[in-house]
Scaffold this active site. Sequence first.
Site, PDB file in Angstrom:
ATOM      1  N   GLU A   1      -2.355   8.988 -11.203  1.00 36.00           N
ATOM      2  CA  GLU A   1      -1.968   7.746 -11.874  1.00 36.00           C
ATOM      3  C   GLU A   1      -1.816   7.953 -13.378  1.00 36.00           C
ATOM      4  O   GLU A   1      -2.732   8.451 -14.036  1.00 36.00           O
ATOM      5  CB  GLU A   1      -3.025   6.683 -11.592  1.00 36.00           C
ATOM      6  CG  GLU A   1      -3.301   6.562 -10.090  1.00 36.00           C
ATOM      7  CD  GLU A   1      -4.533   5.724  -9.782  1.00 36.00           C
ATOM      8  OE1 GLU A   1      -4.810   4.775 -10.531  1.00 36.00           O
ATOM      9  OE2 GLU A   1      -5.220   6.034  -8.808  1.00 36.00           O
TER      10      GLU A   1
ATOM     11  N   HIS B   1       0.081   3.417 -10.435  1.00 34.77           N
ATOM     12  CA  HIS B   1      -0.872   3.918  -9.426  1.00 34.77           C
ATOM     13  C   HIS B   1      -0.091   4.687  -8.340  1.00 34.77           C
ATOM     14  O   HIS B   1      -0.080   4.320  -7.166  1.00 34.77           O
ATOM     15  CB  HIS B   1      -1.609   2.718  -8.833  1.00 34.77           C
ATOM     16  CG  HIS B   1      -2.847   3.021  -8.068  1.00 34.77           C
ATOM     17  ND1 HIS B   1      -2.887   3.888  -6.999  1.00 34.77           N
ATOM     18  CD2 HIS B   1      -4.114   2.546  -8.215  1.00 34.77           C
ATOM     19  CE1 HIS B   1      -4.120   3.923  -6.522  1.00 34.77           C
ATOM     20  NE2 HIS B   1      -4.884   3.120  -7.248  1.00 34.77           N
TER      21      HIS B   1
ATOM     22  N   ARG C   1       0.773  -6.594  -9.793  1.00 31.82           N
ATOM     23  CA  ARG C   1       1.246  -6.007  -8.526  1.00 31.82           C
ATOM     24  C   ARG C   1       1.464  -7.043  -7.428  1.00 31.82           C
ATOM     25  O   ARG C   1       2.080  -6.749  -6.413  1.00 31.82           O
ATOM     26  CB  ARG C   1       0.310  -4.882  -8.059  1.00 31.82           C
ATOM     27  CG  ARG C   1      -1.111  -5.285  -7.749  1.00 31.82           C
ATOM     28  CD  ARG C   1      -1.936  -4.077  -7.314  1.00 31.82           C
ATOM     29  NE  ARG C   1      -3.315  -4.443  -7.028  1.00 31.82           N
ATOM     30  CZ  ARG C   1      -4.148  -3.702  -6.327  1.00 31.82           C
ATOM     31  NH1 ARG C   1      -3.756  -2.552  -5.834  1.00 31.82           N
ATOM     32  NH2 ARG C   1      -5.396  -4.090  -6.115  1.00 31.82           N
TER      33      ARG C   1
ATOM     34  N   ARG D   1       0.858  -1.197   0.000  1.00 31.93           N
ATOM     35  CA  ARG D   1       0.000   0.000   0.000  1.00 31.93           C
ATOM     36  C   ARG D   1       0.890   1.242   0.000  1.00 31.93           C
ATOM     37  O   ARG D   1       1.442   1.617   1.029  1.00 31.93           O
ATOM     38  CB  ARG D   1      -0.908  -0.033   1.231  1.00 31.93           C
ATOM     39  CG  ARG D   1      -1.789   1.165   1.366  1.00 31.93           C
ATOM     40  CD  ARG D   1      -2.870   1.258   0.291  1.00 31.93           C
ATOM     41  NE  ARG D   1      -3.937   0.293   0.470  1.00 31.93           N
ATOM     42  CZ  ARG D   1      -4.783  -0.042  -0.501  1.00 31.93           C
ATOM     43  NH1 ARG D   1      -4.685   0.506  -1.704  1.00 31.93           N
ATOM     44  NH2 ARG D   1      -5.732  -0.944  -0.290  1.00 31.93           N
TER      45      ARG D   1
ATOM     46  N   GLN E   1      -8.985  -6.958  -8.925  1.00 28.91           N
ATOM     47  CA  GLN E   1      -8.944  -5.490  -9.072  1.00 28.91           C
ATOM     48  C   GLN E   1      -7.510  -5.066  -9.396  1.00 28.91           C
ATOM     49  O   GLN E   1      -6.565  -5.487  -8.733  1.00 28.91           O
ATOM     50  CB  GLN E   1      -9.442  -4.884  -7.741  1.00 28.91           C
ATOM     51  CG  GLN E   1      -8.896  -3.547  -7.372  1.00 28.91           C
ATOM     52  CD  GLN E   1      -9.923  -2.421  -7.555  1.00 28.91           C
ATOM     53  OE1 GLN E   1     -10.851  -2.521  -8.355  1.00 28.91           O
ATOM     54  NE2 GLN E   1      -9.751  -1.352  -6.813  1.00 28.91           N
TER      55      GLN E   1
ATOM     56  N   ASP F   1     -12.381  10.391  -7.022  1.00 33.44           N
ATOM     57  CA  ASP F   1     -11.951   9.241  -7.832  1.00 33.44           C
ATOM     58  C   ASP F   1     -12.377   9.505  -9.284  1.00 33.44           C
ATOM     59  O   ASP F   1     -13.499   9.177  -9.675  1.00 33.44           O
ATOM     60  CB  ASP F   1     -12.595   7.954  -7.275  1.00 33.44           C
ATOM     61  CG  ASP F   1     -11.907   6.701  -7.781  1.00 33.44           C
ATOM     62  OD1 ASP F   1     -11.125   6.786  -8.754  1.00 33.44           O
ATOM     63  OD2 ASP F   1     -12.147   5.618  -7.214  1.00 33.44           O
TER      64      ASP F   1
HETATM   65  O1  TA6 Z   1      -7.329   4.151  -8.959  1.00 37.34           O
HETATM   66  C1  TA6 Z   1      -8.319   4.473  -8.060  1.00 37.34           C
HETATM   67  C2  TA6 Z   1      -8.820   3.204  -7.451  1.00 37.34           C
HETATM   68  O2  TA6 Z   1      -9.286   2.348  -8.462  1.00 37.34           O
HETATM   69  C3  TA6 Z   1      -9.874   3.541  -6.411  1.00 37.34           C
HETATM   70  O3  TA6 Z   1     -11.170   3.319  -6.847  1.00 37.34           O
HETATM   71  C4  TA6 Z   1      -9.432   2.752  -5.229  1.00 37.34           C
HETATM   72  O4  TA6 Z   1     -10.305   2.113  -4.445  1.00 37.34           O
HETATM   73  C5  TA6 Z   1      -8.137   2.279  -5.523  1.00 37.34           C
HETATM   74  O5  TA6 Z   1      -7.762   2.506  -6.798  1.00 37.34           O
HETATM   75  C6  TA6 Z   1      -7.255   1.487  -4.646  1.00 37.34           C
HETATM   76  O6  TA6 Z   1      -7.478   0.168  -5.006  1.00 37.34           O
HETATM   77  P1  TA6 Z   1      -6.812  -1.049  -4.255  1.00 37.34           P
HETATM   78  O7  TA6 Z   1      -7.242  -2.247  -5.049  1.00 37.34           O
HETATM   79  O8  TA6 Z   1      -5.345  -0.818  -4.287  1.00 37.34           O
HETATM   80  O9  TA6 Z   1      -7.360  -1.031  -2.858  1.00 37.34           O
END
Ligand code: TA6
Length: 277
Positions: free
Chosen positions: A253, A153, A83, A59, A78, A196
């Site tokens: 980003e 990111h 990563r 993080r 996601q 966001d």
């Molecule tokens: O890039 C923005 C985003 O997609 C947000 O919506 C947010 O929740 C985030 O990235 C962080 O995502 P993560 O999967 O690292 O918790």
Amino acid sequence: MIELKMLSNEIEYIEIKNENATAKIALQGAHVFEYKRSREDDLLWLSEVSDFERGKAIRGGVPICWPSFGANNPELPQHGFARTSLFELISSSEIDTKTTEVELRLRHTQESLKVWNYKFDLLLKVTITDKLTMELKTINTDEKEFKLTQAFHSYFKVSDISNAVVKGLDKKLCFDTLTNRNFVQEGDIIFNQEFDKVYQKVDNEIILNDKEKTIHIENEGSSSIVVWNPWIDKCKRMSAMKNEAYKEFVCIESANAFEDFKVIKPKESHTLKAIIY
Ligand code: TA6
């Protein structure tokens, strides 16, 4: 100096020191989690409570979202799997006393083919000097084309989110992922609630002002920029973040997101590049 080091929980990282800057890059995720210019504070934010654990994204720093940004591809986790994947260090060199370059590589595996059925070579070149340069090259080594969305990111450290001002996005088309609406940005961005947004057709540099500090973000191979801060409630719900952590960073980003996706044909490649200073 370039050294391969290990954290207590077997997370390997590369430590770089030269006359201009220092940096740390985890092999998991090819994740730059520290970059500091000589006599300056950290440029990147890193959560005090970040998990440095196998299979969990760090993080802070610069997570690489690849081959899918956000929840774009429901088959993938996601922000994709890069990563949390282990990259290989393929080269490192001290160009001069002020400049160091390392290159890391990720290739498809039997595991990756199960979730994303494409063969690929993914190369990240990081140059550490008075600028942090990251070049992410995706090579399609498959016989079929694939669609790519991706992002650096980057979490930028700020003195307090109320002091952060993002410049360079005035009049840009933007998609607000919190309201699912398109609109046009008016003026600079300041933060006083959850934010966001995905900006499109951005071909200029982005500037982050924080009191007297100015951070420049130049991008190549991309025309979308994501700006994000979770604010109070989301921050409390997020993994590996203290409740008040939202005050300490803003994410800007460098992305190929939404309409800025890339289609990579067999044997072809695409490079996403960010220069930060
Ligand atoms: O890039 C923005 C985003 O997609 C947000 O919506 C947010 O929740 C985030 O990235 C962080 O995502 P993560 O999967 O690292 O918790």
